[in-house]
Write a protein that holds these residues in place. Structure first.
Motif: not given
Length: 155
Positions: A96-105, A129-136, A143-149
């Motif tokens: 999840t990302a919570i702030g000015n916009e909300f995203e859950l997936g 990723t597969l978002a259920l709630v996106s900024p729009g 569908f999306g993608l996240q990547g990290a090191i």
């Protein structure tokens, strides 16, 4: 602002519970922007107990006119040794990302981790990723993608 402080207190309490595991990995996850980065924040605290295939990432930004929170929770369904000190992991997760916009997936991190020394873990992961709630608004499928090191020190 009180609501945001309650959310942060809950996250910190969750990180502090269950100190009965033999060891903990604590470190940081740095988002790779061309791959979508981390949810909500570019840097997340990364916490993993040794005895459970569960991993939690959390990042908070609090400024005068801004609040954002990014969370990931992953379950490693597969964590196999490849060669020498290199391992592969795959499993389902949520974010999840919570702030000015909300995203859950949901997300499926696929990663490589290495232990060059006993107390240090280095990792690289890509998570479709597969978002259920996106900024729009509610959009399905999104569908999306996240990547990290990142790294974790083991205590």
């Amino acid at each position: 602002m009180k609501k945001h402080m309650k959310i942060m207190a809950i996250v910190l309490a969750f990180l502090g519970i269950s100190t009965t595991a033999y060891s903990w990995g604590v470190g940081a996850s740095f988002g790779i922007q061309p791959l979508g980065g981390n949810p909500g924040q570019n840097v997340l605290l990364s916490v993993k107990p040794d005895q459970v295939p569960f991993l939690l990432g959390a990042g908070v930004r609090i400024a005068e006119d801004e609040f954002s929170l990014g969370l990931t929770a992953d379950w490693w369904a597969l964590n196999e040794h490849l060669v020498s000190f290199l391992n592969i992991y795959v499993g389902p997760g949520l974010y999840t990302a919570i702030g000015n916009e909300f995203e859950l997936g949901g997300r499926v991190p696929v990663g490589l981790n290495a232990f060059p020394v006993d107390f240090l873990e280095l990792f690289f992961e890509v998570a479709p990723t597969l978002a259920l709630v996106s900024p729009g608004g509610i959009t399905f499928p999104d569908f999306g993608l996240q990547g990290a090191i990142g790294f974790r020190f083991w205590f």
